[in-house]
Design an enzyme around this catalytic site. Sequence first.
Site, PDB file in Angstrom:
ATOM      1  N   GLN A 198      75.785  26.075  79.382  1.00 59.96           N
ATOM      2  CA  GLN A 198      74.949  24.901  79.619  1.00 59.96           C
ATOM      3  C   GLN A 198      75.444  23.692  78.832  1.00 59.96           C
ATOM      4  O   GLN A 198      74.905  22.607  78.992  1.00 59.96           O
ATOM      5  CB  GLN A 198      73.500  25.202  79.221  1.00 59.96           C
ATOM      6  CG  GLN A 198      72.827  26.266  80.064  1.00 59.96           C
ATOM      7  CD  GLN A 198      71.477  26.675  79.507  1.00 59.96           C
ATOM      8  OE1 GLN A 198      71.233  27.847  79.256  1.00 59.96           O
ATOM      9  NE2 GLN A 198      70.581  25.726  79.313  1.00 59.96           N
ATOM     10  N   PHE A 229      68.622  29.570  81.460  1.00 62.56           N
ATOM     11  CA  PHE A 229      67.317  29.629  80.789  1.00 62.56           C
ATOM     12  C   PHE A 229      67.389  29.326  79.297  1.00 62.56           C
ATOM     13  O   PHE A 229      66.523  29.748  78.535  1.00 62.56           O
ATOM     14  CB  PHE A 229      66.649  30.989  81.010  1.00 62.56           C
ATOM     15  CG  PHE A 229      66.633  31.443  82.443  1.00 62.56           C
ATOM     16  CD1 PHE A 229      65.957  30.710  83.401  1.00 62.56           C
ATOM     17  CD2 PHE A 229      67.296  32.583  82.834  1.00 62.56           C
ATOM     18  CE1 PHE A 229      65.951  31.118  84.738  1.00 62.56           C
ATOM     19  CE2 PHE A 229      67.301  32.993  84.155  1.00 62.56           C
ATOM     20  CZ  PHE A 229      66.616  32.261  85.106  1.00 62.56           C
ATOM     21  N   GLU A 233      73.062  27.932  76.157  1.00 59.47           N
ATOM     22  CA  GLU A 233      73.191  26.649  75.471  1.00 59.47           C
ATOM     23  C   GLU A 233      74.112  26.772  74.263  1.00 59.47           C
ATOM     24  O   GLU A 233      74.935  25.904  74.005  1.00 59.47           O
ATOM     25  CB  GLU A 233      71.817  26.137  75.052  1.00 59.47           C
ATOM     26  CG  GLU A 233      71.851  24.733  74.489  1.00 59.47           C
ATOM     27  CD  GLU A 233      70.465  24.127  74.308  1.00 59.47           C
ATOM     28  OE1 GLU A 233      70.354  23.130  73.579  1.00 59.47           O
ATOM     29  OE2 GLU A 233      69.488  24.643  74.896  1.00 59.47           O
ATOM     30  N   ARG A 311      59.420  21.928  68.101  1.00 58.57           N
ATOM     31  CA  ARG A 311      58.773  21.716  69.405  1.00 58.57           C
ATOM     32  C   ARG A 311      57.520  22.578  69.537  1.00 58.57           C
ATOM     33  O   ARG A 311      56.548  22.170  70.185  1.00 58.57           O
ATOM     34  CB  ARG A 311      59.745  21.992  70.550  1.00 58.57           C
ATOM     35  CG  ARG A 311      59.195  21.570  71.914  1.00 58.57           C
ATOM     36  CD  ARG A 311      60.220  21.727  73.020  1.00 58.57           C
ATOM     37  NE  ARG A 311      61.118  20.597  73.136  1.00 58.57           N
ATOM     38  CZ  ARG A 311      60.944  19.583  73.981  1.00 58.57           C
ATOM     39  NH1 ARG A 311      59.866  19.533  74.750  1.00 58.57           N
ATOM     40  NH2 ARG A 311      61.827  18.617  74.054  1.00 58.57           N
ATOM     41  N   ARG A 343      63.916  28.702  77.795  1.00 57.41           N
ATOM     42  CA  ARG A 343      63.119  27.812  78.641  1.00 57.41           C
ATOM     43  C   ARG A 343      61.766  27.457  78.004  1.00 57.41           C
ATOM     44  O   ARG A 343      60.908  28.299  77.820  1.00 57.41           O
ATOM     45  CB  ARG A 343      62.899  28.493  79.990  1.00 57.41           C
ATOM     46  CG  ARG A 343      62.382  27.604  81.086  1.00 57.41           C
ATOM     47  CD  ARG A 343      62.319  28.391  82.383  1.00 57.41           C
ATOM     48  NE  ARG A 343      62.036  27.555  83.540  1.00 57.41           N
ATOM     49  CZ  ARG A 343      62.002  28.009  84.802  1.00 57.41           C
ATOM     50  NH1 ARG A 343      62.238  29.284  85.032  1.00 57.41           N
ATOM     51  NH2 ARG A 343      61.741  27.180  85.799  1.00 57.41           N
ATOM     52  N   PHE A 345      61.694  26.101  74.913  1.00 57.77           N
ATOM     53  CA  PHE A 345      62.252  25.736  73.608  1.00 57.77           C
ATOM     54  C   PHE A 345      61.191  25.641  72.511  1.00 57.77           C
ATOM     55  O   PHE A 345      61.099  24.672  71.780  1.00 57.77           O
ATOM     56  CB  PHE A 345      62.989  24.402  73.754  1.00 57.77           C
ATOM     57  CG  PHE A 345      64.079  24.170  72.750  1.00 57.77           C
ATOM     58  CD1 PHE A 345      65.292  24.801  72.869  1.00 57.77           C
ATOM     59  CD2 PHE A 345      63.900  23.298  71.691  1.00 57.77           C
ATOM     60  CE1 PHE A 345      66.319  24.574  71.950  1.00 57.77           C
ATOM     61  CE2 PHE A 345      64.907  23.068  70.759  1.00 57.77           C
ATOM     62  CZ  PHE A 345      66.113  23.703  70.896  1.00 57.77           C
ATOM     63  N   ALA A 519      66.206  20.967  77.863  1.00 59.31           N
ATOM     64  CA  ALA A 519      65.058  20.075  77.635  1.00 59.31           C
ATOM     65  C   ALA A 519      64.537  19.486  78.938  1.00 59.31           C
ATOM     66  O   ALA A 519      63.949  18.402  78.938  1.00 59.31           O
ATOM     67  CB  ALA A 519      65.428  18.958  76.656  1.00 59.31           C
ATOM     68  N   GLU A 720      61.309  23.224  82.681  1.00 63.85           N
ATOM     69  CA  GLU A 720      60.581  24.046  81.714  1.00 63.85           C
ATOM     70  C   GLU A 720      59.065  24.086  81.910  1.00 63.85           C
ATOM     71  O   GLU A 720      58.458  25.147  81.719  1.00 63.85           O
ATOM     72  CB  GLU A 720      60.891  23.554  80.295  1.00 63.85           C
ATOM     73  CG  GLU A 720      62.322  23.795  79.880  1.00 63.85           C
ATOM     74  CD  GLU A 720      62.674  23.053  78.598  1.00 63.85           C
ATOM     75  OE1 GLU A 720      62.976  23.718  77.604  1.00 63.85           O
ATOM     76  OE2 GLU A 720      62.622  21.812  78.602  1.00 63.85           O
TER      77      GLU A 720
END
Length: 767
Positions: A198, A229, A233, A311, A343, A345, A519, A720
């Site tokens: 990603q 998902f 990343e 988050r 997904r 985060f 994000a 998300e």
Amino acid sequence: MSIAKPLPHDAAHLHVTGAARYVDDTPTPAGTLHLAFGISDVARGQITAMDLDAVRAAPDVVAVVVAGDLPFANDVSPSAKDEPLLSDGLVHYLGQPLFLVVARSHLSARHAARLGKVEIAEEEPILTIDQALAAGTRFEDGPRIYARGDATLGLGGAEHRLTGSFEIGGQEHFYLEGQAALALPGEDGDMHVISSTQHPTEIQHKVADAIGLPMHAVRCETRRMGGGFGGKESQGNALAVACAVAARLTGAPCKMRYDRDDDMVITGKRHDFRIDYDVGFDGDGRITALDVRQYVRCGWAMDLSLPVADRAMLHADNAYWLPNVRIESHRLRTNTQSATAFRGFGGPQGMLGMERIVDHVAGHLGLDPLAVRVANFYASGGHISGTMKRQTTPYGQEVDDFIADALVAQLRKSAEYDARRAAIAEWNAANPVLKKGIALTPVKFGISFTLTHLNQAGALVHVYADGSIHLNHGGTEMGQGLFQKVAQVAASRFGVPLEMVKITATDTAKVPNTSATAASSGSDLNGMAVKAACDTIRNRMAEHLAQLHQCRPDEVLFDAGRVQAGAAEYSFAEVAALAYMARISLSATGFYKTPDIKWDRIKGQGRPFFYFAYGAAVTEVVIDTLTGENRVLRADILHDAGASLNPALDIGQVEGGYVQGAGWLTTEELVWDDTGRLRTHAPSTYKIPACADRPDVFNVALWEGENRADTIYKSKAVGEPPLMLGISAFLALSDAAAACGPHYPNLQAPATAEAVLRAVHTARGDV
């Protein structure tokens, strides 16, 4: 226009025929070598001896690499440089790569990797939240705290007060395509890496560091992923770096892919949490004060744990106005896989904690949980009643686009929530064994990277002399339909049919310095960057035609593959040819940065999000009170995608997000034993939702209304937010368990059959 049409995924025909090409399908040159890691079988300790003679002597083995053989950086972390590719002598989790095998086939590499004899002086591993708290193993010196008002004073004066503790399990990404990478060495040490990632720019950066070259010597290419998902990343770094290092060492192309069990044992998961809370409220369930403590199990390396935990704090309010609130977050280091992006985060964990608190308040007062939710909503539009002053989140962002109240009201009516709740009460009164439950839960999810500089994107657009359009941008395609949406934007800007636009693989040699496709920002960022590039070329064309036909550039119209300039009309292809003959550039870059965001994560103040996306779901379930077995019977969803770029793709994202969220909170249970070994490391022991687990009745609709923020065609992100709609399934199971007795069932997540059975006994007062 191509915008707002329910068009199929651009690669749908390739997916269903099996012709879509992934990393493992890429034709490889003769002599390509294959890699596998030798991994630790203990969770914590120090390597005292490593005998790899049998590995080197194994059939088809070309090389064996240990940390001391690495030519430059031994790090694959996305943040703190605390994640060595190969152990530097310390062992931090069971499954950590210790050495690298390079062989002539995939199976030969895997077989040889199991022949290593590694002696490790074992130490007692820190595996649980409580063990980490006792040992003081953290990723920050102390807890992070965000606050507003005076929670302590508010709790002391509250009419009612409750405390509770809630466990939230992690989640395996279970992308259909596992982690994979291929490195092709070039001239002068250059490296071409094809990666299932990603974040191509991060792969480029980590590979460059590992082989001692500038970033311009490394090219990373990603055509598509078979799911990500968040699990691709940062977790793809190790494979890409290993392939590049081995390719540099051997001079041969090198390829690596994890088998499913290796993938699950080595890679990180969704962070599991424990949330302790102390809540004060009035007789109507309005929350007057709240103190929340979030304990986050981060695993052995920092990875992305700090922003994930941030988050979770930012979504601890969900859709509710909290006048006095204190949110405390502990980021704990343990000897388990390094938890990573997934997904939502961290948002799902924070939001689930809030929804559990509201549910507990409602249970204590004997009220319909929906009534308590509505009573605590932010004011419509974010305005405080009777004033023009806006309500703010606990971190100080004005809530100026609140629509959850109206959205929930519409869903409540369309899903016949009140009538069904009454019918379920009658059912439960008449049925001693099978109990039904229902829950309606809202979602308010902030859209933007909380690391502000990541909110940028670039694009490269070429128009060829025949009118065909070549498009490239920094976003990656993982099945979500990003490429199709961005192609629709380009087709719309030029006024041409969609088939005239072609998007090619994401490539750091075409668009540099990209942010991760994460994000939920893929369409927002890359769509705007592509729009800017297309408009630059279109305006050049318009200016040329305006000069030819004595009209203003803004009077030149591009529509339906035709271009009107004064009395003259051309096909788009004819205009492209005219511009080429007039030596007008038909290539442009585009750039976009999200405006109006500013965030100080240390103070916990600012505007981290450009806007909020909203949604709500009603889920009805049934449980067997003798076994805990349960079924989701029906789900009704109304989701806010703004002015949808592609309703078909967006509805697909909503459906998939709901099922994945419900899976996280019901069937998907990660289990480690006392030695730190992941026992749920294969499909045989880890249960993701299958076709039979989807609701028999599954109604999904999109909210009609455009984004108030200035986004691409007034759309909203939809990657998300839908996952958190699955919270309604969990709370519906809690509602069913609550029908078994007078006590709050205290259901823990995931709500496996065993957890549901425990909740039934808790409701009855048996435990």
